[in-house]
Design a protein around this motif. Structure first.
Motif, PDB file in Angstrom:
ATOM      1  N   PRO A  79       0.931  -1.178   0.000  1.00 52.33           N
ATOM      2  CA  PRO A  79      -0.007  -0.045   0.004  1.00 52.33           C
ATOM      3  C   PRO A  79       0.891   1.325  -0.145  1.00 52.33           C
ATOM      4  O   PRO A  79       1.963   1.249   0.393  1.00 52.33           O
ATOM      5  N   TYR A  80       0.176   2.493  -0.319  1.00 51.67           N
ATOM      6  CA  TYR A  80       0.901   3.658  -0.210  1.00 51.67           C
ATOM      7  C   TYR A  80       1.108   4.123   1.033  1.00 51.67           C
ATOM      8  O   TYR A  80       0.097   4.317   1.847  1.00 51.67           O
ATOM      9  N   VAL A  81       2.236   4.259   1.275  1.00 55.49           N
ATOM     10  CA  VAL A  81       2.678   4.672   2.643  1.00 55.49           C
ATOM     11  C   VAL A  81       4.073   5.514   2.624  1.00 55.49           C
ATOM     12  O   VAL A  81       4.922   5.154   2.180  1.00 55.49           O
ATOM     13  N   PRO A  82       3.917   6.817   2.873  1.00 55.28           N
ATOM     14  CA  PRO A  82       5.031   7.820   2.804  1.00 55.28           C
ATOM     15  C   PRO A  82       6.305   7.134   3.847  1.00 55.28           C
ATOM     16  O   PRO A  82       6.211   6.756   4.742  1.00 55.28           O
ATOM     17  N   GLY A  83       7.310   7.268   2.808  1.00 53.73           N
ATOM     18  CA  GLY A  83       8.643   6.780   3.331  1.00 53.73           C
ATOM     19  C   GLY A  83       8.790   5.305   3.237  1.00 53.73           C
ATOM     20  O   GLY A  83       9.949   4.469   3.387  1.00 53.73           O
ATOM     21  N   LEU A  84       7.825   4.429   2.649  1.00 52.66           N
ATOM     22  CA  LEU A  84       7.949   3.024   2.339  1.00 52.66           C
ATOM     23  C   LEU A  84       7.756   2.895   0.896  1.00 52.66           C
ATOM     24  O   LEU A  84       7.102   1.577   0.581  1.00 52.66           O
ATOM     25  N   LEU A  85       7.730   3.911  -0.046  1.00 57.52           N
ATOM     26  CA  LEU A  85       7.227   3.789  -1.337  1.00 57.52           C
ATOM     27  C   LEU A  85       8.088   2.551  -2.194  1.00 57.52           C
ATOM     28  O   LEU A  85       7.751   2.111  -3.282  1.00 57.52           O
ATOM     29  N   ALA A  86       9.503   2.389  -1.621  1.00 58.45           N
ATOM     30  CA  ALA A  86      10.142   1.595  -2.396  1.00 58.45           C
ATOM     31  C   ALA A  86       9.833   0.070  -2.382  1.00 58.45           C
ATOM     32  O   ALA A  86       9.896  -0.801  -3.427  1.00 58.45           O
ATOM     33  N   PHE A  87       8.898  -0.160  -1.447  1.00 54.80           N
ATOM     34  CA  PHE A  87       8.148  -1.457  -1.210  1.00 54.80           C
ATOM     35  C   PHE A  87       7.056  -1.597  -2.342  1.00 54.80           C
ATOM     36  O   PHE A  87       6.880  -2.750  -2.997  1.00 54.80           O
ATOM     37  N   ARG A  88       6.545  -0.552  -2.860  1.00 50.82           N
ATOM     38  CA  ARG A  88       5.781  -0.696  -4.156  1.00 50.82           C
ATOM     39  C   ARG A  88       6.643  -0.881  -5.369  1.00 50.82           C
ATOM     40  O   ARG A  88       6.070  -1.281  -6.462  1.00 50.82           O
ATOM     41  N   GLU A  89       7.643  -0.225  -5.422  1.00 51.82           N
ATOM     42  CA  GLU A  89       8.118  -0.090  -6.682  1.00 51.82           C
ATOM     43  C   GLU A  89       9.426  -1.398  -6.991  1.00 51.82           C
ATOM     44  O   GLU A  89       9.535  -1.524  -8.274  1.00 51.82           O
ATOM     45  N   ILE A  90      10.045  -1.672  -5.898  1.00 48.07           N
ATOM     46  CA  ILE A  90      11.231  -2.637  -6.185  1.00 48.07           C
ATOM     47  C   ILE A  90      10.874  -3.898  -6.909  1.00 48.07           C
ATOM     48  O   ILE A  90      11.819  -3.994  -7.713  1.00 48.07           O
ATOM     49  N   PRO A  91       9.840  -4.605  -6.484  1.00 49.58           N
ATOM     50  CA  PRO A  91       9.781  -5.763  -7.565  1.00 49.58           C
ATOM     51  C   PRO A  91       9.822  -5.419  -8.949  1.00 49.58           C
ATOM     52  O   PRO A  91      10.339  -6.193  -9.721  1.00 49.58           O
ATOM     53  N   THR A  92       9.087  -4.689  -9.538  1.00 42.47           N
ATOM     54  CA  THR A  92       8.951  -4.428 -10.892  1.00 42.47           C
ATOM     55  C   THR A  92      10.143  -3.718 -11.322  1.00 42.47           C
ATOM     56  O   THR A  92      10.651  -4.080 -12.413  1.00 42.47           O
ATOM     57  N   VAL A  93      10.819  -2.835 -10.812  1.00 42.52           N
ATOM     58  CA  VAL A  93      12.238  -2.317 -10.905  1.00 42.52           C
ATOM     59  C   VAL A  93      13.309  -3.169 -11.199  1.00 42.52           C
ATOM     60  O   VAL A  93      13.940  -3.511 -12.171  1.00 42.52           O
ATOM     61  N   LEU A  94      13.033  -4.267 -10.264  1.00 42.88           N
ATOM     62  CA  LEU A  94      14.367  -5.160 -10.282  1.00 42.88           C
ATOM     63  C   LEU A  94      13.871  -6.272 -11.456  1.00 42.88           C
ATOM     64  O   LEU A  94      14.778  -6.693 -12.202  1.00 42.88           O
ATOM     65  N   ALA A  95      12.773  -6.474 -11.702  1.00 44.38           N
ATOM     66  CA  ALA A  95      12.449  -7.268 -12.998  1.00 44.38           C
ATOM     67  C   ALA A  95      12.788  -6.606 -14.250  1.00 44.38           C
ATOM     68  O   ALA A  95      13.318  -7.047 -15.250  1.00 44.38           O
ATOM     69  N   ALA A  96      12.688  -5.372 -14.273  1.00 47.96           N
ATOM     70  CA  ALA A  96      12.847  -4.602 -15.249  1.00 47.96           C
ATOM     71  C   ALA A  96      14.574  -4.667 -15.766  1.00 47.96           C
ATOM     72  O   ALA A  96      15.215  -4.811 -16.706  1.00 47.96           O
ATOM     73  N   LEU A  97      15.281  -4.410 -14.677  1.00 51.30           N
ATOM     74  CA  LEU A  97      16.675  -4.311 -14.660  1.00 51.30           C
ATOM     75  C   LEU A  97      17.288  -5.661 -15.171  1.00 51.30           C
ATOM     76  O   LEU A  97      18.347  -5.833 -15.902  1.00 51.30           O
TER      77      LEU A  97
END
Length: 227
Positions: A79-97
């Protein structure tokens, strides 16, 4: 392939940040600006459809020509939580990289590294998980303060936390244009992070790595959610 587990809740997410923060490397200079490859990463969301798309665009650091680009789509995992946004983004960013054939060399995030309330933003999180040199270049100062830098390209001023710690730099990338906010992620010094940012921003406020990754992930999200 880097495998990560999505935290069950905010408490667990903060515990993960605390654990990984100890692994951030701050005493390596990082790649020489203007050499090798630089990869911009960015993420676009469609919360109504529970969809997220990440883009990775590899540039030749000397010419800023595109060497390769890729995207990855997934479901929003946290979920959207200020300060914890990386947990929303990391899985797909890693997949792209991880789908890239090249590099990626230095990674540039549209976000924060040390300039984060817990000193562990997306750029630091991504750097620790991948071992890559990573910097954060953000559009706003988040919760931190700064004195306006001089008006010329290359002018900068410290980005300062409430406790007086310098967590990054407000950097003027174009004459008379409002600054961007650079912070160290992993395995790059702040001075080199700023030099990379300037080298990547010959014409516009934002680095070419960010501009291209932003455009690509937005386009890919539209395509993924159309129809």
């Amino acid at each position: 392939m880097t495998v990560i587990r999505t935290p069950a809740d905010e408490t667990e997410a903060r515990a993960v940040q605390d654990e990984l923060r100890a692994r951030v490397v701050l005493d390596e200079p990082g790649p020489l600006p203007g050499t090798g490859l630089v990869t911009g990463v960015d993420v676009a969301y469609d919360d109504a459809r529970d969809a997220v798309v990440a883009a990775a665009v590899v540039l030749d650091a000397a010419t800023l020509d595109v060497v390769e680009e890729t995207t990855a789509a997934g479901r929003i995992a946290f979920p959207y939580v200020p300060g914890l946004l990386a947990f929303r983004e990391i899985p797909t960013v890693l997949a792209a990289l991880e789908s890239l054939r090249h590099g990626p060399g230095l990674v540039v995030c549209d976000g924060y590294g040390l300039a984060h309330p817990r000193r562990f933003g997306l750029a630091s999180h991504l750097g620790v998980l991948t071992g890559l040199p990573v910097i954060g270049v953000a559009k706003n100062p988040f919760t931190f303060t700064y004195d306006p830098p001089g008006g010329r390209r290359g002018d900068g001023s410290p980005l300062v936390a409430d406790d007086g710690a310098v967590v990054g730099r407000a950097l003027r990338t174009q004459h008379g244009v409002k600054p961007v906010f650079v912070s160290v992620g992993h395995r790059v010094t702040l001075g080199n992070a700023c030099a990379h940012t300037l080298a990547l921003s010959p014409e516009f406020r934002l680095p070419e790595s960010t501009r291209r990754a932003d455009a690509l992930c937005r386009r890919a999200l539209r395509e993924a959610t159309s129809g």
